[in-house]
Design a protein around this motif. Structure first.
Motif, PDB file in Angstrom:
ATOM      1  N   ASN A  47       0.799  -1.236   0.105  1.00 11.74           N
ATOM      2  CA  ASN A  47      -0.211  -0.033   0.048  1.00 11.74           C
ATOM      3  C   ASN A  47       1.170   1.201   0.080  1.00 11.74           C
ATOM      4  O   ASN A  47       1.921   1.244   0.427  1.00 11.74           O
ATOM      5  N   ILE A  48       0.317   2.392  -0.523  1.00 11.16           N
ATOM      6  CA  ILE A  48       1.095   3.660  -0.161  1.00 11.16           C
ATOM      7  C   ILE A  48       1.448   3.894   1.097  1.00 11.16           C
ATOM      8  O   ILE A  48       0.179   4.163   1.876  1.00 11.16           O
ATOM      9  N   ALA A  49       2.487   4.271   1.402  1.00 13.66           N
ATOM     10  CA  ALA A  49       2.852   4.499   2.789  1.00 13.66           C
ATOM     11  C   ALA A  49       2.960   6.248   2.864  1.00 13.66           C
ATOM     12  O   ALA A  49       2.151   7.019   3.353  1.00 13.66           O
ATOM     13  N   GLU A  50       4.114   6.726   2.376  1.00 13.92           N
ATOM     14  CA  GLU A  50       4.764   8.026   2.474  1.00 13.92           C
ATOM     15  C   GLU A  50       5.641   8.425   1.634  1.00 13.92           C
ATOM     16  O   GLU A  50       6.181   7.510   1.112  1.00 13.92           O
ATOM     17  N   GLY A  51       6.187   9.732   1.660  1.00 13.93           N
ATOM     18  CA  GLY A  51       7.283  10.055   0.871  1.00 13.93           C
ATOM     19  C   GLY A  51       8.537  10.238   2.133  1.00 13.93           C
ATOM     20  O   GLY A  51       8.181  10.152   3.402  1.00 13.93           O
ATOM     21  N   PRO A  52       9.734  10.240   1.623  1.00 15.44           N
ATOM     22  CA  PRO A  52      10.758  10.543   2.598  1.00 15.44           C
ATOM     23  C   PRO A  52      10.858  11.546   3.489  1.00 15.44           C
ATOM     24  O   PRO A  52      10.788  12.918   2.962  1.00 15.44           O
ATOM     25  N   GLY A  53      10.216  11.452   4.854  1.00 11.82           N
ATOM     26  CA  GLY A  53      10.229  12.699   5.686  1.00 11.82           C
ATOM     27  C   GLY A  53       8.706  13.525   5.513  1.00 11.82           C
ATOM     28  O   GLY A  53       8.521  14.514   5.794  1.00 11.82           O
ATOM     29  N   ALA A  54       7.833  13.073   4.770  1.00 16.86           N
ATOM     30  CA  ALA A  54       6.485  13.659   4.583  1.00 16.86           C
ATOM     31  C   ALA A  54       5.326  12.461   4.454  1.00 16.86           C
ATOM     32  O   ALA A  54       5.584  11.468   3.860  1.00 16.86           O
ATOM     33  N   ASN A  55       4.369  13.005   4.662  1.00 13.82           N
ATOM     34  CA  ASN A  55       2.981  12.330   4.615  1.00 13.82           C
ATOM     35  C   ASN A  55       2.489  12.610   3.272  1.00 13.82           C
ATOM     36  O   ASN A  55       2.736  13.856   2.592  1.00 13.82           O
ATOM     37  N   ILE A  56       1.473  11.675   2.734  1.00 12.97           N
ATOM     38  CA  ILE A  56       0.788  12.061   1.371  1.00 12.97           C
ATOM     39  C   ILE A  56      -0.764  12.225   1.468  1.00 12.97           C
ATOM     40  O   ILE A  56      -1.440  11.407   2.226  1.00 12.97           O
TER      41      ILE A  56
ATOM     42  N   LYS B 292      -7.681   5.811   4.795  1.00 12.03           N
ATOM     43  CA  LYS B 292      -7.687   4.363   4.311  1.00 12.03           C
ATOM     44  C   LYS B 292      -6.550   3.760   3.773  1.00 12.03           C
ATOM     45  O   LYS B 292      -5.453   4.545   3.468  1.00 12.03           O
ATOM     46  N   HIS B 293      -6.488   2.458   3.421  1.00 14.62           N
ATOM     47  CA  HIS B 293      -5.445   1.896   2.718  1.00 14.62           C
ATOM     48  C   HIS B 293      -5.322   2.389   1.119  1.00 14.62           C
ATOM     49  O   HIS B 293      -6.442   2.244   0.544  1.00 14.62           O
ATOM     50  N   LEU B 294      -4.599   3.040   0.560  1.00 12.46           N
ATOM     51  CA  LEU B 294      -4.429   3.085  -0.746  1.00 12.46           C
ATOM     52  C   LEU B 294      -3.447   2.585  -1.504  1.00 12.46           C
ATOM     53  O   LEU B 294      -2.207   2.195  -1.177  1.00 12.46           O
ATOM     54  N   SER B 295      -3.870   2.055  -2.720  1.00  8.55           N
ATOM     55  CA  SER B 295      -2.792   1.281  -3.461  1.00  8.55           C
ATOM     56  C   SER B 295      -2.236   2.268  -4.604  1.00  8.55           C
ATOM     57  O   SER B 295      -2.576   3.536  -4.736  1.00  8.55           O
ATOM     58  N   VAL B 296      -1.422   1.910  -5.214  1.00 11.25           N
ATOM     59  CA  VAL B 296      -0.673   2.416  -6.516  1.00 11.25           C
ATOM     60  C   VAL B 296      -1.595   2.908  -7.396  1.00 11.25           C
ATOM     61  O   VAL B 296      -1.357   3.961  -8.051  1.00 11.25           O
ATOM     62  N   ALA B 297      -2.743   1.996  -7.737  1.00 13.98           N
ATOM     63  CA  ALA B 297      -3.688   2.299  -8.559  1.00 13.98           C
ATOM     64  C   ALA B 297      -4.550   3.479  -8.114  1.00 13.98           C
ATOM     65  O   ALA B 297      -4.957   4.481  -8.969  1.00 13.98           O
ATOM     66  N   ASP B 298      -4.869   3.592  -7.051  1.00 13.77           N
ATOM     67  CA  ASP B 298      -5.487   4.646  -6.434  1.00 13.77           C
ATOM     68  C   ASP B 298      -4.733   5.922  -6.634  1.00 13.77           C
ATOM     69  O   ASP B 298      -5.288   7.272  -7.153  1.00 13.77           O
ATOM     70  N   LEU B 299      -3.417   6.048  -6.270  1.00 14.30           N
ATOM     71  CA  LEU B 299      -2.696   7.249  -6.722  1.00 14.30           C
ATOM     72  C   LEU B 299      -2.745   7.440  -7.987  1.00 14.30           C
ATOM     73  O   LEU B 299      -2.724   8.794  -8.462  1.00 14.30           O
ATOM     74  N   LYS B 300      -2.598   6.433  -8.861  1.00 14.70           N
ATOM     75  CA  LYS B 300      -2.243   6.900 -10.598  1.00 14.70           C
ATOM     76  C   LYS B 300      -3.737   7.003 -11.099  1.00 14.70           C
ATOM     77  O   LYS B 300      -3.934   7.306 -12.352  1.00 14.70           O
ATOM     78  N   HIS B 301      -4.745   7.221 -10.358  1.00  9.85           N
ATOM     79  CA  HIS B 301      -6.183   7.505 -10.854  1.00  9.85           C
ATOM     80  C   HIS B 301      -6.696   8.760  -9.968  1.00  9.85           C
ATOM     81  O   HIS B 301      -7.821   9.131 -10.362  1.00  9.85           O
ATOM     82  N   ALA B 302      -5.915   9.269  -9.294  1.00  3.66           N
ATOM     83  CA  ALA B 302      -6.139  10.571  -8.426  1.00  3.66           C
ATOM     84  C   ALA B 302      -6.233  11.721  -9.504  1.00  3.66           C
ATOM     85  O   ALA B 302      -5.760  11.800 -10.403  1.00  3.66           O
ATOM     86  N   ASP B 303      -6.841  12.854  -9.019  1.00  3.23           N
ATOM     87  CA  ASP B 303      -6.998  14.250  -9.751  1.00  3.23           C
ATOM     88  C   ASP B 303      -5.757  15.009  -9.250  1.00  3.23           C
ATOM     89  O   ASP B 303      -5.241  15.565  -9.958  1.00  3.23           O
ATOM     90  N   SER B 304      -5.442  14.826  -8.071  1.00  3.76           N
ATOM     91  CA  SER B 304      -4.058  15.635  -7.642  1.00  3.76           C
ATOM     92  C   SER B 304      -3.503  14.986  -6.190  1.00  3.76           C
ATOM     93  O   SER B 304      -4.208  14.014  -5.776  1.00  3.76           O
ATOM     94  N   ALA B 305      -2.402  15.369  -5.949  1.00  2.00           N
ATOM     95  CA  ALA B 305      -1.877  14.979  -4.471  1.00  2.00           C
ATOM     96  C   ALA B 305      -0.966  15.923  -4.140  1.00  2.00           C
ATOM     97  O   ALA B 305      -0.250  16.828  -4.703  1.00  2.00           O
TER      98      ALA B 305
END
Length: 296
Positions: free
Chosen positions: A185-194, A233-246
């Protein structure tokens, strides 16, 4: 970046001294085993003077990190906050990054520390480029398994994971990385939440396999104030790559828009995104402006 000069003062074990004169022991347990805890804190120049943003929350978390890895913490939070403000004054710092570090005495064995020191230093900090969106790549590195390490503790040795992920991202032509957890699942960036936006709602990975950032909690508070629906919630890579922005968020990062993930370009223009509203609101909050909707 130059962090100190001949006039820079730091706080070490109850005393202020020149940073240039500070020394470290080669046989420190922290140096050899990454057995130390730290914080990243921001100070801002506001119309009310220099203010440390959520100082208590950061020093309480420093104390909690020490407890989680069996480090003594014999200091009072109120006093550490007081000394931090004095440190800023002595160094004539107004917009600054503050780094407290709790580290061990010389010891070359893997046992719980009985002697520790605390150091607090600070340096000028330029604003994160809020209007420059990041190109981000999904990292081959994962965040540590929660059964292998207390993921909510800010431990120096644990940041090697984030450093490797960022180095890999830059080698691959990205500005930054996003890491998965051990379940994919998507966790975070280095030193940052997403956070990701989809259909006007914000989503962020649930607690459990991620670092519980203070800025993350602040963003969630702002969503409630602004009546923005926020879902953990738990987010998948697919969720991230179908998002409108981040966007990423963190003490150093503040709120930083993400332009793309790997080959996927987010379709919503940053200035039209929910993240941009959060970015403006967060800036007003840390600068202690009354009207959250003032555009900085």
């Amino acid at each position: 970046m130059k962090y100190f000069n001949s006039n820079t003062v730091l706080y070490l074990d109850g005393k202020f001294q020149k940073a240039a004169n500070a020394t470290a022991e080669i046989y420190e347990q922290s140096l050899h085993y990454g057995y130390a805890v730290f914080e990243g804190i921001r100070a801002y120049q506001t119309h009310n003077g220099t203010r440390v943003f959520k100082a208590r929350e950061h020093f309480e978390r420093l104390k909690r990190s020490a407890e989680l890895v069996n480090l003594p913490f014999p200091w009072e939070v109120n006093d550490l906050i007081k000394q931090t403000y004095k440190l800023l004054q002595l160094n004539n710092l107004k917009d600054a990054y503050i780094r407290p570090l709790v580290y061990c005495a010389p010891n070359m064995s893997m046992v719980s520390a009985t002697e520790v020191s605390i150091m607090i230093c600070a340096w000028d900090w330029d604003a994160y480029p809020g209007n420059e969106q990041l190109k981000v790549g999904v990292s081959s590195y994962e965040r540590p398994n929660t059964k292998s390490f207390p993921i909510e503790a800010k431990v120096t040795g644990n940041d090697g994971n984030a450093t490797l992920a960022t180095m890999e991202a830059k080698r691959n032509g990205f500005d930054e990385a996003v890491l998965l957890d051990s379940n994919g699942n998507i966790a975070e960036g280095p030193g940052a939440n997403i956070f990701i936006e989809k259909n006007g709602k914000l989503y962020t990975p649930a607690l459990g396999n991620i670092f519980p950032g203070i800025t993350r909690a602040t963003v969630i508070e702002l969503c409630h104030i602004l009546d923005i629906e926020i879902i953990e919630k738990h987010l998948s890579v697919a969720d991230l790559k179908h998002a409108d922005s981040a966007f990423f968020c963190g003490t150093a990062t503040e709120i930083a828009g993400i332009a793309s993930i790997d080959e996927y370009q987010f379709p919503i223009r940053w200035n039209d995104s929910v993240g941009a509203t959060i970015q403006r609101t967060y800036k007003c909050l840390v600068l202690e402006k009354q009207n959250y909707e003032v555009i900085i």
